[in-house]
Design a protein around this motif. Structure first.
Motif, mmCIF file in Angstrom:
data_model
loop_
_atom_site.group_PDB
_atom_site.id
_atom_site.type_symbol
_atom_site.label_atom_id
_atom_site.label_comp_id
_atom_site.label_asym_id
_atom_site.label_seq_id
_atom_site.Cartn_x
_atom_site.Cartn_y
_atom_site.Cartn_z
ATOM 1 N N HIS A 31 0.843 -1.191 0.000
ATOM 2 C CA HIS A 31 0.000 0.000 0.000
ATOM 3 C C HIS A 31 0.886 1.251 0.000
ATOM 4 C CE1 HIS A 31 -3.394 2.563 1.281
ATOM 5 N NE2 HIS A 31 -4.128 1.615 0.730
ATOM 6 N N ALA A 32 1.885 1.242 0.865
ATOM 7 C CA ALA A 32 2.792 2.395 0.967
ATOM 8 C C ALA A 32 3.621 2.555 -0.312
ATOM 9 C CB ALA A 32 3.709 2.223 2.175
ATOM 10 N N ALA A 34 2.655 1.702 -3.340
ATOM 11 C CA ALA A 34 1.774 2.242 -4.377
ATOM 12 C C ALA A 34 1.616 3.749 -4.205
ATOM 13 C CB ALA A 34 0.407 1.554 -4.318
ATOM 14 N N LYS A 35 1.481 4.161 -2.960
ATOM 15 C CA LYS A 35 1.326 5.587 -2.671
ATOM 16 C C LYS A 35 2.581 6.341 -3.114
ATOM 17 C CE LYS A 35 -0.608 8.558 0.776
ATOM 18 N NZ LYS A 35 -1.107 8.754 2.096
ATOM 19 N N ASP A 40 -1.887 2.186 -8.068
ATOM 20 C CA ASP A 40 -3.209 1.913 -7.511
ATOM 21 C C ASP A 40 -3.075 1.290 -6.109
ATOM 22 O OD1 ASP A 40 -5.689 0.735 -6.843
ATOM 23 O OD2 ASP A 40 -6.201 0.437 -8.950
ATOM 24 N N GLU A 41 -3.352 2.100 -5.087
ATOM 25 C CA GLU A 41 -3.122 1.636 -3.709
ATOM 26 C C GLU A 41 -3.992 0.438 -3.344
ATOM 27 O OE1 GLU A 41 -3.078 4.999 -0.879
ATOM 28 O OE2 GLU A 41 -2.557 6.240 -2.603
ATOM 29 N N GLU A 42 -5.234 0.465 -3.812
ATOM 30 C CA GLU A 42 -6.138 -0.635 -3.478
ATOM 31 C C GLU A 42 -5.653 -1.945 -4.113
ATOM 32 O OE1 GLU A 42 -10.232 0.176 -4.497
ATOM 33 O OE2 GLU A 42 -10.802 -1.863 -3.964
ATOM 34 N N TRP A 44 -2.617 -2.733 -5.209
ATOM 35 C CA TRP A 44 -1.327 -3.174 -4.665
ATOM 36 C C TRP A 44 -1.496 -3.745 -3.258
ATOM 37 C CZ3 TRP A 44 3.968 -1.005 -6.282
ATOM 38 C CH2 TRP A 44 4.004 -0.844 -7.671
ATOM 39 N N GLY A 45 -2.381 -3.115 -2.462
ATOM 40 C CA GLY A 45 -2.642 -3.623 -1.119
ATOM 41 C C GLY A 45 -3.234 -5.027 -1.164
#
Ligand SMILES: [Fe+2]
Length: 183
Positions: A31-32, A34-35, A40-42, A44-45
Motif C-alpha cells: 500500500h505504501a 503504491a502511494k 493503484d493503492e487498493e 497493490w494492497g
C-alpha cells in the motif's frame, strides 16, 4: 472484491496467525509503495494481502504454491494483474517479473520478515521504537534472519527505489499496523 472479503478469505484458508500477520504486513508495505510510486493503492494492497493465501493448502509444495494462490485470487474477483504478481512471486515457476506490481511484491515479501525479526530482538519486542538504521544494519548481517533473502529485498532497485528508502518505507508501513501485528 472488497478488502474485507479478501481478508476473510485469507483467514478462512490460513490458520497460522503469524502467516496471516505476514500477509497483513506485506499488504501495508504494498500500500505504501503504491502511494510512493503513484500506483493503484487498493490493487497493490490486495496483492500483498492475498499473495500467500494458498500457503497452507499447498503444504510447502513450491510447484503448486502461488499457482493455486493466483487461481484463488481470480475466483475472488481479483484482477489479472494481481493474479500474475501472485503467480510470479514464487520463482519456482520461472515466470518472469514483468509489471511494476510483480516486482514490488517480490521485494516487499522478504522485507516483512527482516523487520519482524529486527523488532523481536529488541528488549521491548516492539516495532514502535525500532529505527530504520537498525534494520539497515541487520540487513548487512547475513546470518541475522537468514531466511529474509537480501538479494530479493535489494531488487527494490527494479522499482526505482534505493534500499535505504525501501527499508524506511517498509518499517513505517508496518509500524502503522503494529497493533494488528501484535508487535
Ligand atoms: Fe510471502
Amino acid at each position: 472484491m472488497t478488502r474485507e472479503e479478501a481478508l476473510d478469505s485469507v483467514k478462512a484458508n490460513v490458520e497460522n496467525a503469524n502467516l496471516v500477520k505476514h500477509m497483513l504486513a506485506t499488504e501495508a508495505i504494498m500500500h505504501a509503495l503504491a502511494k510512493r510510486l503513484g500506483e493503484d493503492e487498493e490493487e497493490w494492497g490486495l496483492t500483498g494481502l492475498l499473495h500467500d493465501i494458498d500457503v497452507e493448502l499447498t503444504e510447502g509444495d513450491m510447484n503448486t504454491h502461488s499457482r493455486l494462490g493466483a487461481d484463488l485470487a481470480r475466483e475472488l474477483g481479483a484482477s489479472e494483474a494481481i493474479a500474475h504478481a501472485i503467480l510470479c512471486h514464487n520463482e519456482a515457476h520461472g515466470v518472469p517479473l514483468e509489471a511494476k506490481l510483480d516486482k514490488a511484491l517480490f521485494c516487499a515479501d522478504p522485507l516483512t520478515g527482516l523487520i519482524i525479526a529486527a523488532a523481536l530482538v529488541r528488549p521491548d519486542k516492539k516495532l514502535a521504537n525500532l529505527e530504520a538504521n537498525s534494520v539497515k544494519k541487520r540487513f548487512k548481517e547475513k546470518s541475522f534472519a537468514a531466511g529474509a533473502d537480501r538479494e530479493q529485498i535489494a531488487r527494490c532497485s527494479e522499482i526505482e527505489l534505493e534500499l535505504d528508502e525501501f527499508i524506511e518505507l517498509g518499517l513505517k508501513a508496518m509500524q502503522g499496523i503494529a497493533a494488528d501485528l501484535g508487535l
